[in-house]
Design a protein around this motif. Structure first.
Motif, short mmCIF file in Angstrom:
data_model
loop_
_atom_site.label_atom_id
_atom_site.label_comp_id
_atom_site.label_asym_id
_atom_site.label_seq_id
_atom_site.Cartn_x
_atom_site.Cartn_y
_atom_site.Cartn_z
N GLY A 29 0.64 -1.02 -0.05
CA GLY A 29 0.06 0.02 -0.13
C GLY A 29 0.91 1.22 0.17
N VAL A 30 0.36 2.24 -0.13
CA VAL A 30 0.98 3.74 -0.28
C VAL A 30 0.06 4.68 0.34
N GLU A 31 0.56 5.63 1.10
CA GLU A 31 -0.09 6.74 1.55
C GLU A 31 0.20 7.84 0.77
N VAL A 32 -0.94 8.23 -0.37
CA VAL A 32 -0.59 9.54 -1.11
C VAL A 32 -0.91 10.74 -0.36
N SER A 33 0.16 11.72 0.00
CA SER A 33 0.28 12.56 0.92
C SER A 33 0.34 13.89 -0.07
N ASP A 34 -0.98 14.61 -0.33
CA ASP A 34 -0.98 15.82 -1.14
C ASP A 34 -1.31 17.07 0.11
N ARG A 35 -1.09 18.22 -0.27
CA ARG A 35 -1.55 19.46 0.27
C ARG A 35 -2.18 20.52 -0.70
N VAL A 36 -3.20 21.03 -0.28
CA VAL A 36 -3.91 21.97 -0.97
C VAL A 36 -4.07 23.28 -0.08
N ASP A 37 -3.77 24.34 -0.60
CA ASP A 37 -3.74 25.64 0.19
C ASP A 37 -3.30 25.35 1.61
N GLY A 38 -2.21 24.60 1.89
CA GLY A 38 -1.84 24.33 3.27
C GLY A 38 -2.55 23.33 4.03
N ALA A 53 3.05 9.56 -6.76
CA ALA A 53 2.95 11.07 -6.48
C ALA A 53 1.67 11.66 -6.21
N PRO A 54 1.69 12.64 -5.49
CA PRO A 54 0.46 13.31 -5.37
C PRO A 54 0.01 14.11 -6.32
N GLN A 55 -1.25 14.08 -6.54
CA GLN A 55 -1.62 14.61 -8.00
C GLN A 55 -1.98 16.05 -7.74
N GLY A 56 -2.16 16.76 -6.59
CA GLY A 56 -2.69 18.21 -6.52
C GLY A 56 -4.12 18.43 -6.81
N GLY A 57 -4.58 19.61 -6.84
CA GLY A 57 -5.96 19.76 -7.49
C GLY A 57 -6.13 21.13 -7.15
N ARG A 58 -7.44 21.69 -7.64
CA ARG A 58 -7.79 23.08 -7.79
C ARG A 58 -8.40 23.60 -6.26
N ASP A 59 -8.89 22.54 -5.60
CA ASP A 59 -9.46 22.51 -4.24
C ASP A 59 -9.24 21.25 -3.52
N VAL A 60 -9.72 21.14 -2.47
CA VAL A 60 -9.78 19.84 -1.57
C VAL A 60 -10.64 18.74 -2.28
N ARG A 66 -8.83 13.29 -7.65
CA ARG A 66 -7.50 13.35 -8.83
C ARG A 66 -6.97 11.95 -8.00
N ASN A 67 -6.40 12.08 -6.65
CA ASN A 67 -5.64 11.15 -6.10
C ASN A 67 -6.53 9.90 -5.83
N ARG A 68 -7.83 9.84 -5.68
CA ARG A 68 -8.46 8.64 -5.87
C ARG A 68 -8.54 7.81 -7.30
N ALA A 69 -8.51 8.45 -8.22
CA ALA A 69 -8.42 8.18 -9.46
C ALA A 69 -7.06 7.58 -9.95
N ALA A 70 -6.05 8.12 -9.45
CA ALA A 70 -4.72 7.64 -9.72
C ALA A 70 -4.46 6.30 -9.05
#
Length: 262
Positions: A29-38, A53-60, A66-70
């Motif tokens: 498994g992997v914990e995809v660790s993203d950050r949006v607006d801090g 790698a985290p996928q980012g996004g325009r908002d939470v 995006r990360n779910r889809a990846a």
């Protein structure tokens, strides 16, 4: 199953040491660790066998989606982690609902809320009441493995799978065929056309209280037997169960949805 931040967690050495076909299964498994607006946005990719790698996004909600889809493209099952584990950056039920995520952590290291933030139970009911469909997962979120740490094994899920294989377990999790627990054991979970019934399989020395919970978090029935059961001729939109043991351990049973094709 083991996960780590953005890197696949199960090495060949671990597999050689612990994997025993037919008796013990170690899944990657992997914990995809993203950050949006801090704000941290973390998703576990259950069954993912490569770094991500985290996928980012325009908002939470967009980052969650995006990360779910990846994760799903990599063959894994996506779980939204610790929605209120970091209260200063807690995720709202509206954001979770808007993301369309199908599983979230109802229990991890922190889940009770406070200081103006809802508990994960309250978040869950808000999403379900609004018409969302999300299953509740438990994980220990262990980062400290010292002798005095309470984290390893703090909470987990019990999965009903046809066989002890990765595909069977992941498919059962996708379908919600599991319950989350910090120690309470259930021998049977029986969704009905008009309700939900359980059998508690645990030590005789403990007492139990099962709350059957419906829309807006209302307790529809409280049952202190070892065979709690909720039935209604006209059930509400959903019912889920929370089993509290007298020593504080808890089990969370997945919601049964009724009516309108839900």
């Amino acid at each position: 199953m083991l996960t780590d931040h953005n890197v696949q967690s199960v090495s060949p050495e671990l597999l050689e040491r612990f994997h025993a076909p037919g008796s013990f299964l170690l899944l990657p498994g992997v914990e995809v660790s993203d950050r949006v607006d801090g704000r941290p946005v973390h998703l576990n990719g259950l069954g993912v066998d490569r770094d991500m790698a985290p996928q980012g996004g325009r908002d939470v909600p967009d980052a969650i989606d995006r990360n779910r889809a990846a994760i799903e493209e990599a063959g894994g099952v996506a779980v939204l982690n610790h929605p209120n584990g970091l209260l200063r950056a807690a995720l709202g039920s509206d954001e979770i609902a808007a993301s369309g995520i199908g599983l979230f952590e109802v229990c991890c290291a922190d889940y009770l809320g406070g200081s103006g933030h809802p508990s994960t139970d309250q978040i869950w009911d808000a999403v379900l009441t609004g018409g969302g469909h999300v299953f509740g997962v438990a994980a220990d979120d262990a980062h400290d493995f010292g002798a005095d740490s309470r984290d390893p094994g703090f909470s987990w899920i019990m999965v009903r799978a046809a066989e002890l294989t990765g595909p069977a377990i992941l498919n059962a999790i996708r379908a919600g065929d599991f319950y989350a627990t910090t120690g309470v054991a259930l021998s049977s979970v029986r969704p009905l056309a008009n309700g939900l019934c359980l059998d508690i399989d645990d030590y005789e020395v403990y007492g139990f209280r099962t709350e059957f919970i419906g829309p807006e978090g209302r307790v529809l029935l409280s049952d202190e037997t070892r065979e709690p059961c909720f039935r209604r001729p006209a059930p509400p939109d959903y019912v889920r169960a929370r089993v509290q043991r007298s020593d504080g351990a808890v089990a969370w049973v997945q919601p049964v949805l009724f009516g309108d094709g839900r």
